[in-house]
Design a protein around this motif. Structure first.
Motif, PDB file in Angstrom:
ATOM      1  N   THR A 124       0.889  -1.259  -0.091  1.00 45.46           N
ATOM      2  CA  THR A 124      -0.097   0.145   0.164  1.00 45.46           C
ATOM      3  C   THR A 124       1.128   1.347  -0.029  1.00 45.46           C
ATOM      4  OG1 THR A 124      -0.107   0.158   2.518  1.00 45.46           O
ATOM      5  CG2 THR A 124      -1.897  -1.173   1.195  1.00 45.46           C
ATOM      6  N   ASP A 125       0.201   2.330  -0.337  1.00 45.78           N
ATOM      7  CA  ASP A 125       0.944   3.581  -0.465  1.00 45.78           C
ATOM      8  C   ASP A 125       0.596   4.385   0.875  1.00 45.78           C
ATOM      9  OD1 ASP A 125      -1.856   4.583  -0.581  1.00 45.78           O
ATOM     10  OD2 ASP A 125      -1.498   5.168  -2.539  1.00 45.78           O
ATOM     11  N   GLU A 150      -1.530   6.302   1.750  1.00 42.09           N
ATOM     12  CA  GLU A 150      -2.873   6.517   1.924  1.00 42.09           C
ATOM     13  C   GLU A 150      -3.675   5.101   2.382  1.00 42.09           C
ATOM     14  OE1 GLU A 150      -4.535   9.559   2.010  1.00 42.09           O
ATOM     15  OE2 GLU A 150      -2.572  10.316   1.796  1.00 42.09           O
ATOM     16  N   LYS A 183      -3.938   2.480   0.561  1.00 43.64           N
ATOM     17  CA  LYS A 183      -4.459   1.749  -0.718  1.00 43.64           C
ATOM     18  C   LYS A 183      -3.256   0.878  -1.655  1.00 43.64           C
ATOM     19  CE  LYS A 183      -7.988   5.413  -1.230  1.00 43.64           C
ATOM     20  NZ  LYS A 183      -8.504   6.582  -2.341  1.00 43.64           N
ATOM     21  N   THR A 222      -0.943   0.043  -4.533  1.00 37.50           N
ATOM     22  CA  THR A 222      -0.279   0.846  -5.289  1.00 37.50           C
ATOM     23  C   THR A 222      -0.676  -0.002  -6.652  1.00 37.50           C
ATOM     24  OG1 THR A 222       1.662  -0.380  -5.005  1.00 37.50           O
ATOM     25  CG2 THR A 222       1.548   1.358  -3.843  1.00 37.50           C
ATOM     26  N   ARG A 278     -10.990   1.041  -8.833  1.00 38.56           N
ATOM     27  CA  ARG A 278     -10.756   1.710  -7.392  1.00 38.56           C
ATOM     28  C   ARG A 278      -9.459   0.640  -6.692  1.00 38.56           C
ATOM     29  NH1 ARG A 278     -12.204  -0.477  -2.100  1.00 38.56           N
ATOM     30  NH2 ARG A 278     -13.353  -2.108  -3.047  1.00 38.56           N
ATOM     31  N   TYR A 279      -8.847   1.345  -6.035  1.00 34.77           N
ATOM     32  CA  TYR A 279      -7.787   0.688  -5.537  1.00 34.77           C
ATOM     33  C   TYR A 279      -8.089   0.320  -4.117  1.00 34.77           C
ATOM     34  CZ  TYR A 279      -4.454   2.744  -8.741  1.00 34.77           C
ATOM     35  OH  TYR A 279      -3.883   2.806  -9.927  1.00 34.77           O
ATOM     36  N   PRO A 280      -8.081  -1.185  -4.009  1.00 36.39           N
ATOM     37  CA  PRO A 280      -8.484  -1.630  -2.607  1.00 36.39           C
ATOM     38  C   PRO A 280      -7.461  -1.110  -1.377  1.00 36.39           C
ATOM     39  CG  PRO A 280      -7.262  -3.439  -3.844  1.00 36.39           C
ATOM     40  CD  PRO A 280      -7.537  -2.158  -4.714  1.00 36.39           C
ATOM     41  N   ARG A 281      -8.195  -1.305  -0.208  1.00 40.76           N
ATOM     42  CA  ARG A 281      -7.184  -0.710   0.881  1.00 40.76           C
ATOM     43  C   ARG A 281      -6.806  -1.844   1.574  1.00 40.76           C
ATOM     44  NH1 ARG A 281      -8.269   4.435   1.841  1.00 40.76           N
ATOM     45  NH2 ARG A 281      -7.120   4.284   3.619  1.00 40.76           N
ATOM     46  N   GLU A 326      -8.084  -5.442   2.910  1.00 40.59           N
ATOM     47  CA  GLU A 326      -9.385  -5.994   1.932  1.00 40.59           C
ATOM     48  C   GLU A 326      -8.996  -7.110   1.249  1.00 40.59           C
ATOM     49  OE1 GLU A 326     -12.228  -3.806  -1.178  1.00 40.59           O
ATOM     50  OE2 GLU A 326     -10.610  -2.573  -0.245  1.00 40.59           O
ATOM     51  N   THR A 349     -13.389  -7.497  -5.722  1.00 42.56           N
ATOM     52  CA  THR A 349     -13.954  -7.739  -4.279  1.00 42.56           C
ATOM     53  C   THR A 349     -14.398  -9.206  -4.155  1.00 42.56           C
ATOM     54  OG1 THR A 349     -16.118  -7.067  -4.684  1.00 42.56           O
ATOM     55  CG2 THR A 349     -14.529  -5.392  -4.043  1.00 42.56           C
TER      56      THR A 349
END
Length: 238
Positions: free
Chosen positions: A13-14, A16, A18, A20, A64-67, A70, A94
């Motif tokens: 993740t980045d 935020e 999320k 990358t 959408r980038y997943p978090r 997730e 998802t």
């Protein structure tokens, strides 16, 4: 269709939280290698046959980038093989099947001894299995490189850029190109056109063109011939 389940890791993740783009591409690349291994067309098989799949182009479209944390499903499906060319879709969804990203890729099958294209055998095509083409808006393989652009610092190919084929991994090329994006540039679509392979100690000459909604990065050799051209389209809300 081949799929595997995963969960977004903190390391993917980045700032935020999320996923990358680089990690998304790695998921897709891993999915294709898992698929190949599971149908006995993996790394060892290709070494024995003196063959290699070389990536010609990527198109990745992000909804959408997943978090972090997730749960996701990653899948792939070859949808065509013609002569020495292979065509493969990818997706990430998802748990309940909503698309997070879709991708298209085009590959060439080469003989590692001669460097020349080799037709895909019927055995190989049957092993992979050919399915339906994913519904998405397909962009052209070729990427137009705008005039001008700003030369940036030279990149020297290091050992960590290489994969099992001993050339720069396609994902590492994208990593290099993304380093030239301005802060806050959220990638809605990535296209990459691969021109030739790069090896240990090769010098890559970046030329960067950045607009309000699009950026193009060309990585060339010392004579100006491109190894890869990468185009990024910006998306505000992801």
């Amino acid at each position: 269709m081949y799929t595997f389940d995963s969960r977004i890791r903190y390391s993917e993740t980045d700032s935020e939280g999320k996923l990358t783009m680089a990690s998304l591409l790695n998921y897709f690349q891993d999915c294709s290698t898992f698929h190949s291994e599971d149908v006995q067309l993996g790394v060892d098989y290709f070494k024995e046959q003196h063959l290699v799949w070389v990536l010609c182009s990527w198109q990745i479209v992000v909804e959408r980038y997943p978090r972090f944390g997730e749960s996701v499903i990653i899948g792939t499906q070859p949808y065509g093989m013609k002569g020495f060319m292979g065509f493969r879709n990818f997706f990430m969804t998802t748990e309940d099947g909503k698309y997070l990203a879709k991708a298209n890729s085009i590959w060439s099958l080469l003989n590692t001894d001669t460097g020349k294209p080799v037709s895909v055998s019927e055995e190989m095509a049957l092993g992979y299995g050919i399915g339906e083409k994913l519904e998405m808006e397909y962009a052209p393989r070729k990427i137009a490189v705008p005039e001008g652009g700003i030369p940036r610092e030279v990149i020297v190919v290091k050992q960590h850029h290489l994969d099992t084929n001993h050339h720069v991994n396609n994902g590492r090329f994208v990593d290099m190109a993304m380093d030239f994006l301005p802060s806050g540039f959220a990638i809605g679509q990535l296209r990459a056109e691969y021109k030739k392979q790069a090896f240990l100690d090769d010098l890559l000459m970046p030329r960067v063109m950045v607009g309000e909604d699009k950026a193009v990065v060309s990585l060339t050799d010392e004579g100006g011939a491109p190894y890869v051209v990468v185009e990024f389209l910006k998306k505000e809300e992801l």
